[in-house]
Design an enzyme around this catalytic site. Structure first.
Site, PDB file in Angstrom:
ATOM      1  N   TYR A 164     -26.384  28.107  -8.937  1.00  0.00           N
ATOM      2  CA  TYR A 164     -25.633  28.539  -7.743  1.00  0.00           C
ATOM      3  C   TYR A 164     -26.127  29.900  -7.239  1.00  0.00           C
ATOM      4  CZ  TYR A 164     -21.692  28.000  -4.560  1.00  0.00           C
ATOM      5  OH  TYR A 164     -20.913  27.825  -3.443  1.00  0.00           O
ATOM      6  N   LYS A 171     -20.391  33.996  -2.053  1.00  0.00           N
ATOM      7  CA  LYS A 171     -19.002  33.490  -2.106  1.00  0.00           C
ATOM      8  C   LYS A 171     -18.051  34.574  -2.625  1.00  0.00           C
ATOM      9  CE  LYS A 171     -19.353  29.161  -0.687  1.00  0.00           C
ATOM     10  NZ  LYS A 171     -18.968  28.857   0.701  1.00  0.00           N
TER      11      LYS A 171
HETATM   12  P1  NAP Z   1     -22.069  20.442   4.761  1.00  0.00           P
HETATM   13  O1  NAP Z   1     -21.469  19.188   5.218  1.00  0.00           O
HETATM   14  O2  NAP Z   1     -23.557  20.514   4.663  1.00  0.00           O
HETATM   15  O3  NAP Z   1     -21.506  21.651   5.645  1.00  0.00           O
HETATM   16  C1  NAP Z   1     -22.119  22.918   5.695  1.00  0.00           C
HETATM   17  C2  NAP Z   1     -22.160  23.317   7.138  1.00  0.00           C
HETATM   18  O4  NAP Z   1     -22.619  24.680   7.322  1.00  0.00           O
HETATM   19  C3  NAP Z   1     -23.117  22.434   7.937  1.00  0.00           C
HETATM   20  O5  NAP Z   1     -22.464  21.945   9.075  1.00  0.00           O
HETATM   21  C4  NAP Z   1     -24.212  23.429   8.289  1.00  0.00           C
HETATM   22  O6  NAP Z   1     -24.985  23.087   9.416  1.00  0.00           O
HETATM   23  C5  NAP Z   1     -23.393  24.658   8.497  1.00  0.00           C
HETATM   24  N1  NAP Z   1     -24.248  25.840   8.695  1.00  0.00           N
HETATM   25  C6  NAP Z   1     -25.238  26.323   7.916  1.00  0.00           C
HETATM   26  N2  NAP Z   1     -25.809  27.391   8.500  1.00  0.00           N
HETATM   27  C7  NAP Z   1     -25.141  27.595   9.670  1.00  0.00           C
HETATM   28  C8  NAP Z   1     -25.254  28.533  10.732  1.00  0.00           C
HETATM   29  N3  NAP Z   1     -26.167  29.519  10.717  1.00  0.00           N
HETATM   30  N4  NAP Z   1     -24.418  28.422  11.800  1.00  0.00           N
HETATM   31  C9  NAP Z   1     -23.494  27.440  11.859  1.00  0.00           C
HETATM   32  N5  NAP Z   1     -23.338  26.518  10.893  1.00  0.00           N
HETATM   33  C10 NAP Z   1     -24.166  26.594   9.819  1.00  0.00           C
HETATM   34  O7  NAP Z   1     -21.535  20.819   3.284  1.00  0.00           O
HETATM   35  P2  NAP Z   1     -20.075  21.066   2.687  1.00  0.00           P
HETATM   36  O8  NAP Z   1     -20.226  20.858   1.229  1.00  0.00           O
HETATM   37  O9  NAP Z   1     -19.061  20.318   3.438  1.00  0.00           O
HETATM   38  O10 NAP Z   1     -19.881  22.636   2.891  1.00  0.00           O
HETATM   39  C11 NAP Z   1     -18.792  23.206   3.562  1.00  0.00           C
HETATM   40  C12 NAP Z   1     -18.266  24.442   2.840  1.00  0.00           C
HETATM   41  O11 NAP Z   1     -17.692  24.042   1.595  1.00  0.00           O
HETATM   42  C13 NAP Z   1     -19.331  25.475   2.507  1.00  0.00           C
HETATM   43  O12 NAP Z   1     -18.787  26.777   2.667  1.00  0.00           O
HETATM   44  C14 NAP Z   1     -19.590  25.205   1.037  1.00  0.00           C
HETATM   45  O13 NAP Z   1     -20.131  26.309   0.351  1.00  0.00           O
HETATM   46  C15 NAP Z   1     -18.182  24.893   0.586  1.00  0.00           C
HETATM   47  N6  NAP Z   1     -18.055  24.209  -0.705  1.00  0.00           N
HETATM   48  C16 NAP Z   1     -18.726  23.051  -0.932  1.00  0.00           C
HETATM   49  C17 NAP Z   1     -18.595  22.432  -2.172  1.00  0.00           C
HETATM   50  C18 NAP Z   1     -19.335  21.149  -2.474  1.00  0.00           C
HETATM   51  O14 NAP Z   1     -19.479  20.812  -3.652  1.00  0.00           O
HETATM   52  N7  NAP Z   1     -19.816  20.430  -1.486  1.00  0.00           N
HETATM   53  C19 NAP Z   1     -17.780  22.995  -3.154  1.00  0.00           C
HETATM   54  C20 NAP Z   1     -17.092  24.177  -2.888  1.00  0.00           C
HETATM   55  C21 NAP Z   1     -17.238  24.789  -1.659  1.00  0.00           C
HETATM   56  P3  NAP Z   1     -26.549  22.684   9.112  1.00  0.00           P
HETATM   57  O15 NAP Z   1     -26.523  21.388   8.431  1.00  0.00           O
HETATM   58  O16 NAP Z   1     -27.146  22.687  10.471  1.00  0.00           O
HETATM   59  O17 NAP Z   1     -27.138  23.768   8.274  1.00  0.00           O
END
Ligand code: NAP
Length: 264
Positions: A164, A171
């Protein structure tokens, strides 16, 4: 209970902006659906034309939704989102920040080798953006008489989780920003909270080296002996955003089937 009996939806007449829908597996999309199901009208942002179609295809199915471009590294684009939301909605009750990014090479290397540029990028997109977005949202939330801001975080903020790396440090900054924003905005009746989600198989998660192993490990060790479902994160999001969570601010709430409490 009484309002349910009268068939009134929890968020009827309320509006929100969702940052971070990439596709149907995105945590942001799951939360958006739970808010929309309770009557909230939503605006969605997408980053770059690559994601425009997929966000349009999903959000287009929700009545009255707005779809706007926004790269969160740009203050101009953030301000343009809230100007459009002001014009269309006239006020705002909710923001969901579900955005994170770190360069692959910085995620994959040993933490000690994190580059200065990668460290900056990870913090700018994954943590500072919450501050910039909250600032731009505030005048609209004041018009609504208050609001609720929700961010997504992970256990790697407070524990050293293999793979990570720099994202964990970003985070930690995000979680501290949630607390400082909550302290700043509480007097204006704006609440700021985060959900610390267990691992879910999304686009962003696939950037983490060894993610599949992480999923198996969590499911094996979590008190509930399984991984969290998207719908469970969405339900918790609805709780925190809605009046049901009205006494809660500055909180990082784990939705991880209990994994975070386990020692060995
Ligand atoms: P996801 O579907 O890939 O969503 C991440 C989003 O961030 C995407 O829409 C991405 O767009 C966007 N992003 C990245 N850079 C950006 C920028 N400069 N401007 C605007 N948008 C941007 O993945 P997700 O897992 O649902 O993630 C959502 C949140 O949950 C994140 O904060 C992640 O750290 C958190 N989270 C995820 C998990 C897990 O296991 N999945 C666990 C805990 C927390 P692009 O695709 O264009 O980059």
């Amino acid at each position: 209970m009484m309002s349910r009996a009268m068939n009134k939806l929890l968020l009827e007449g309320k509006t929100g902006v969702i940052f971070g829908v990439a596709n149907k597996r995105s945590i942001a999309w799951a939360i958006a659906q739970s808010l929309a199901n309770e009557g909230m009208r939503l605006a969605f942002t997408y980053q770059g034309d690559r994601l425009k179609e997929s966000v349009e295809a999903l959000a287009g199915g929700l009545k009255g939704s707005l779809i706007l471009p926004c790269d969160v590294t740009s203050d101009e684009e953030i301000n343009a989102v809230f100007a459009a939301v002001d014009k269309e909605f006239g006020k705002l009750e909710a923001v969901v920040h579900s955005v994170a990014f770190a360069p692959r090479e910085d995620l994959e290397t040993d933490f000690i080798n994190t580059s200065r540029a990668g460290f900056k990028t990870a913090h700018d997109i994954s943590a500072y953006s919450l501050v910039a977005i909250s600032k731009a949202a505030l005048p609209l939330m004041e018009k609504a008489g208050g609001g609720s801001i929700l961010a997504l975080t992970y256990l790697g903020a407070s524990r050293a989780v293999e793979g990570y790396n720099v994202m964990g440090v970003a985070k930690a900054s995000l979680e501290a920003s949630v607390r400082y924003l909550a302290a700043n905005l509480g007097p204006k009746n704006v609440r700021v909270n985060a959900i610390s989600a267990g691992p879910v198989n999304t686009l962003a998660a696939r950037g983490i080296k060894g993610f599949t192993g992480m999923l198996h490990h969590h499911a094996e060790k979590a008190p509930m002996r399984r991984n969290v479902e998207l719908e469970e994160i969405a339900n918790a999001g609805l709780f925190l955003v809605s009046p049901m969570g009205s006494g809660i601010t500055g909180e990082v709430m784990f939705v991880d089937c209990g994994y975070n409490i386990v020692g060995l």
